[in-house]
Design a protein around this motif. Structure first.
Motif, PDB file in Angstrom:
ATOM      1  N   SER A 151      56.120 110.268  25.533  1.00  0.00           N
ATOM      2  CA  SER A 151      57.989 110.723  25.986  1.00  0.00           C
ATOM      3  C   SER A 151      58.755 110.581  24.593  1.00  0.00           C
ATOM      4  CB  SER A 151      58.276 111.180  27.188  1.00  0.00           C
ATOM      5  OG  SER A 151      57.642 111.856  28.667  1.00  0.00           O
ATOM      6  N   VAL A 152      59.998 111.266  24.530  1.00  0.00           N
ATOM      7  CA  VAL A 152      60.226 110.923  23.494  1.00  0.00           C
ATOM      8  C   VAL A 152      61.221 110.284  24.061  1.00  0.00           C
ATOM      9  CG1 VAL A 152      62.299 112.072  21.243  1.00  0.00           C
ATOM     10  CG2 VAL A 152      59.990 113.191  21.954  1.00  0.00           C
ATOM     11  N   GLY A 153      61.277 109.022  23.575  1.00  0.00           N
ATOM     12  CA  GLY A 153      62.592 108.112  23.798  1.00  0.00           C
ATOM     13  C   GLY A 153      61.923 106.628  24.128  1.00  0.00           C
ATOM     14  N   GLN A 154      60.706 106.393  24.548  1.00  0.00           N
ATOM     15  CA  GLN A 154      59.991 105.698  25.098  1.00  0.00           C
ATOM     16  C   GLN A 154      59.863 104.966  23.803  1.00  0.00           C
ATOM     17  OE1 GLN A 154      57.582 107.518  27.694  1.00  0.00           O
ATOM     18  NE2 GLN A 154      58.046 107.061  29.422  1.00  0.00           N
ATOM     19  N   MET A 155      59.505 103.967  24.322  1.00  0.00           N
ATOM     20  CA  MET A 155      58.535 102.617  23.608  1.00  0.00           C
ATOM     21  C   MET A 155      57.227 102.817  23.514  1.00  0.00           C
ATOM     22  SD  MET A 155      61.116 100.275  22.685  1.00  0.00           S
ATOM     23  CE  MET A 155      60.048  98.610  22.208  1.00  0.00           C
ATOM     24  N   ALA A 156      56.873 103.109  21.871  1.00  0.00           N
ATOM     25  CA  ALA A 156      55.877 103.352  21.190  1.00  0.00           C
ATOM     26  C   ALA A 156      54.506 102.425  21.554  1.00  0.00           C
ATOM     27  CB  ALA A 156      55.123 102.981  20.188  1.00  0.00           C
ATOM     28  N   ASP A 157      54.399 101.424  23.334  1.00  0.00           N
ATOM     29  CA  ASP A 157      53.261 101.113  23.287  1.00  0.00           C
ATOM     30  C   ASP A 157      52.410 101.747  23.718  1.00  0.00           C
ATOM     31  OD1 ASP A 157      55.082  98.931  23.717  1.00  0.00           O
ATOM     32  OD2 ASP A 157      55.445  99.141  25.536  1.00  0.00           O
ATOM     33  N   LEU A 158      51.018 101.971  22.875  1.00  0.00           N
ATOM     34  CA  LEU A 158      50.197 103.254  22.976  1.00  0.00           C
ATOM     35  C   LEU A 158      49.080 102.029  22.376  1.00  0.00           C
ATOM     36  CD1 LEU A 158      51.491 105.101  20.238  1.00  0.00           C
ATOM     37  CD2 LEU A 158      52.015 104.964  22.603  1.00  0.00           C
ATOM     38  N   CYS A 159      47.729 102.816  23.720  1.00  0.00           N
ATOM     39  CA  CYS A 159      46.391 102.261  23.312  1.00  0.00           C
ATOM     40  C   CYS A 159      45.261 104.144  22.808  1.00  0.00           C
ATOM     41  CB  CYS A 159      45.489 101.710  24.736  1.00  0.00           C
ATOM     42  SG  CYS A 159      46.023 100.422  24.532  1.00  0.00           S
ATOM     43  N   LEU A 204      54.680 111.237  16.836  1.00  0.00           N
ATOM     44  CA  LEU A 204      55.449 110.443  15.411  1.00  0.00           C
ATOM     45  C   LEU A 204      56.449 109.764  16.331  1.00  0.00           C
ATOM     46  CD1 LEU A 204      57.297 113.477  14.375  1.00  0.00           C
ATOM     47  CD2 LEU A 204      54.912 112.600  14.193  1.00  0.00           C
ATOM     48  N   VAL A 205      56.741 108.166  15.390  1.00  0.00           N
ATOM     49  CA  VAL A 205      56.859 106.309  15.953  1.00  0.00           C
ATOM     50  C   VAL A 205      58.364 106.238  15.251  1.00  0.00           C
ATOM     51  CG1 VAL A 205      56.728 104.309  16.309  1.00  0.00           C
ATOM     52  CG2 VAL A 205      54.938 106.505  17.002  1.00  0.00           C
ATOM     53  N   GLU A 206      59.040 105.935  15.386  1.00  0.00           N
ATOM     54  CA  GLU A 206      59.834 105.478  14.202  1.00  0.00           C
ATOM     55  C   GLU A 206      61.026 103.834  14.565  1.00  0.00           C
ATOM     56  OE1 GLU A 206      63.872 107.105  11.441  1.00  0.00           O
ATOM     57  OE2 GLU A 206      63.161 108.494  12.561  1.00  0.00           O
ATOM     58  N   ASP A 207      60.486 103.424  14.176  1.00  0.00           N
ATOM     59  CA  ASP A 207      61.536 101.941  14.932  1.00  0.00           C
ATOM     60  C   ASP A 207      60.418 101.395  16.193  1.00  0.00           C
ATOM     61  OD1 ASP A 207      62.641 101.086  12.608  1.00  0.00           O
ATOM     62  OD2 ASP A 207      64.763 102.699  12.954  1.00  0.00           O
ATOM     63  N   GLY A 208      59.520 101.585  16.718  1.00  0.00           N
ATOM     64  CA  GLY A 208      59.311 100.975  18.291  1.00  0.00           C
ATOM     65  C   GLY A 208      59.395 102.207  18.728  1.00  0.00           C
ATOM     66  N   ARG A 209      59.729 103.282  17.993  1.00  0.00           N
ATOM     67  CA  ARG A 209      59.677 104.442  19.440  1.00  0.00           C
ATOM     68  C   ARG A 209      59.551 105.272  19.352  1.00  0.00           C
ATOM     69  NH1 ARG A 209      63.231 103.285  23.630  1.00  0.00           N
ATOM     70  NH2 ARG A 209      63.924 101.229  23.789  1.00  0.00           N
ATOM     71  N   ILE A 210      59.101 106.284  20.132  1.00  0.00           N
ATOM     72  CA  ILE A 210      58.193 108.160  19.566  1.00  0.00           C
ATOM     73  C   ILE A 210      59.748 108.718  19.935  1.00  0.00           C
ATOM     74  CG2 ILE A 210      57.800 109.162  21.288  1.00  0.00           C
ATOM     75  CD1 ILE A 210      55.072 107.267  22.619  1.00  0.00           C
ATOM     76  N   VAL A 211      59.578 109.277  18.746  1.00  0.00           N
ATOM     77  CA  VAL A 211      60.468 110.309  18.676  1.00  0.00           C
ATOM     78  C   VAL A 211      60.136 112.038  18.204  1.00  0.00           C
ATOM     79  CG1 VAL A 211      61.722 108.692  17.397  1.00  0.00           C
ATOM     80  CG2 VAL A 211      60.928 109.876  15.983  1.00  0.00           C
ATOM     81  N   GLY A 212      58.319 111.624  18.419  1.00  0.00           N
ATOM     82  CA  GLY A 212      58.552 113.532  18.221  1.00  0.00           C
ATOM     83  C   GLY A 212      56.807 113.615  18.569  1.00  0.00           C
ATOM     84  N   ARG A 213      56.023 114.498  19.788  1.00  0.00           N
ATOM     85  CA  ARG A 213      54.794 115.087  20.071  1.00  0.00           C
ATOM     86  C   ARG A 213      54.906 116.220  19.828  1.00  0.00           C
ATOM     87  NH1 ARG A 213      52.639 112.960  25.834  1.00  0.00           N
ATOM     88  NH2 ARG A 213      51.637 114.787  25.154  1.00  0.00           N
ATOM     89  N   GLN A 214      54.334 116.612  18.486  1.00  0.00           N
ATOM     90  CA  GLN A 214      53.885 117.922  18.251  1.00  0.00           C
ATOM     91  C   GLN A 214      52.268 118.541  17.852  1.00  0.00           C
ATOM     92  OE1 GLN A 214      56.818 117.150  15.184  1.00  0.00           O
ATOM     93  NE2 GLN A 214      55.101 117.216  13.605  1.00  0.00           N
TER      94      GLN A 214
END
Length: 435
Positions: free
Chosen positions: A380-388, A48-58
């Motif tokens: 992880s929650v709180g990290q920037m959503a830099d994803l591939c 889950l991503v909000e405002d560019g950051r990871i906020v959840g993993r489920q």
């Protein structure tokens, strides 16, 4: 596809969820372990991503308030972190027939002279950063050129993309051609101006950038050390002990120093934010000193093989080791390709590099060595959503191999061995889709 052409991809919603096979690390894996408790693998999960950051993993499917991006059956990794790469060297990649010092004189220095032109610097920065992201790299420690405008172009282009970028104006006041030398006084002014304008702005940071010891006088090295002492939040990047002829040259130029590394130690350039490229020809005392100072070595495997520089002793390193492409001495910006070359180097040393150690060095390990573990390098929650997002396999050979994999490490190692930019399905920088 240029960044300008990609603007339609960059309009991700504020709240969105990505589905896929999530893989990252909770700590550094042990050398040689193919089964590791620090590997965090959640098959068919949601990020889950909000405002560019990871906020959840489920595991559970998110409710209808989340915009969903379904990548089921694809591998989701943190964006890669390339800890040593040269922006102006794309046009000399794959240059034939020389070792390091000849290669610099024949190919690199002439190419870098063109970056005195601001238009050329801007165009080069745009192409370079697009190529990085197109290879799955979302953060990088980058060499510009000696020209102030080349660093400005990189900073500005990275800011437009929302990238985490560390760079700086290169320092060279001797043993370089006309057009690539600076002087101590003006170089210091340029560095201070760039630091004031860019360091700590958005996701940008400044690196005091010494090309390598032979191209800086004692006075310039002292100036660079002074910058580091004045602001402990600055990074420092340079090359060290890449090639035996280079090491011998440094010994001639700095007879008072115990070793190549000692040149930097005497100047006050070794500290916890120092990124030392290559580090092949270091002795035990040098290795212990790097560890004591909290610095890291950016291992550049494809470059070390291509230029014939030597075989890096990864397992014996007591210090932080991160992964780098080095282009243009290296042959690809793709860090999976560099992971494969790193495996080959260790095999020649009688060691076996696991996919876990290689991947960790390009993600969490690099982030922690840069003191950026809270921001990048993981899922992880709180990290920037830099994803591939990656296809596990592309093409009939890789598909057959992937289907035969019996356990996770085997599957990831086969991906690492066979993947390239064609496997990249999507890349997100700070939550914005860029590929």
């Amino acid at each position: 596809m240029s960044f300008t052409d990609q603007k339609n991809f960059a309009d991700s919603p504020r709240r969105w969820a990505l589905r896929g096979d999530l893989l990252d690390f909770t700590a550094a894996p042990a050398w040689g372990a193919t089964e590791s408790p620090v590997v965090r693998y959640d098959r068919d999960h949601w990020l889950l991503v909000e405002d560019g950051r990871i906020v959840g993993r489920q595991a559970a499917e998110p409710d209808a308030s989340w915009v969903r991006k379904d990548h089921a059956g694809q591998l989701v990794l943190p964006g890669f972190i390339d800890t040593h790469v040269h922006c102006p060297q794309l046009e000399v990649i794959g240059s034939y027939g020389t070792e390091l010092l000849d290669w610099l004189e024949r190919y690199t220095f002439p190419s870098e002279c063109a970056f005195a032109d601001p238009v050329r610097s801007q165009a080069g920065a745009e192409v370079f950063l697009d190529a990085l992201v197109g290879a799955g790299t979302t953060s990088a420690v980058v060499f510009a050129t000696v020209h102030k405008t080349s660093a400005e172009a990189l900073f500005d282009a990275a800011a437009r993309r929302g990238m985490r970028l560390i760079t700086g104006k290169v320092l060279m006041d001797r043993h370089a051609p006309d057009g690539l030398r600076d002087d101590v006084v003006q170089a210091e002014r340029d560095c201070l101006d760039l630091i004031a304008r860019y360091h700590g702005r958005e996701r940008l940071a400044y690196a005091v950038t010494v090309r390598f010891a032979p191209t800086s006088t004692h006075a310039q090295l002292a100036m660079a050390g002074g910058l580091c002492r004045a602001d402990a939040s600055l990074y420092m990047q340079t090359h060290v002990a890449e090639n035996r002829a280079e090491v011998a040259w440094v010994a001639q130029l700095f007879p008072e120093a115990r070793s190549y590394l000692d040149v930097y130690e005497r100047a006050g350039l070794l500290h916890e934010r120092a990124v030392l490229a290559h580090g092949i020809w270091l002795d035990d005392k040098d290795r212990r000193l790097i560890d004591a100072r909290g610095a890291q070595v950016a291992h550049s495997p494809s470059s070390n093989l291509f230029l014939g520089s030597g075989l890096f002793d990864w397992r014996g390193a007591p210090f932080n080791v991160s992964l780098a492409s080095d282009v243009g001495g290296g042959t690809s910006l793709s860090l999976p390709r560099n992971m494969l070359d790193a495996y080959k180097i260790q095999a020649l040393r009688g060691e076996r590099l696991t996919a876990w150690t290689a991947l960790h060095a390009a993600t969490r390990g690099a982030a922690e060595a840069l003191r950026l573990g809270d921001e990048i390098g993981g899922l992880s929650v709180g990290q920037m959503a830099d994803l591939c997002v990656w296809d596990w396999a592309k093409g009939p050979v890789a598909e057959v191999r992937d289907a035969a994999a019996r356990e996770l490490h085997e599957r990831v190692f086969a991906w690492m061995t066979l993947a390239d930019e064609r496997n990249l399905a999507a890349c997100y920088v700070a939550g914005q889709r860029r590929v």
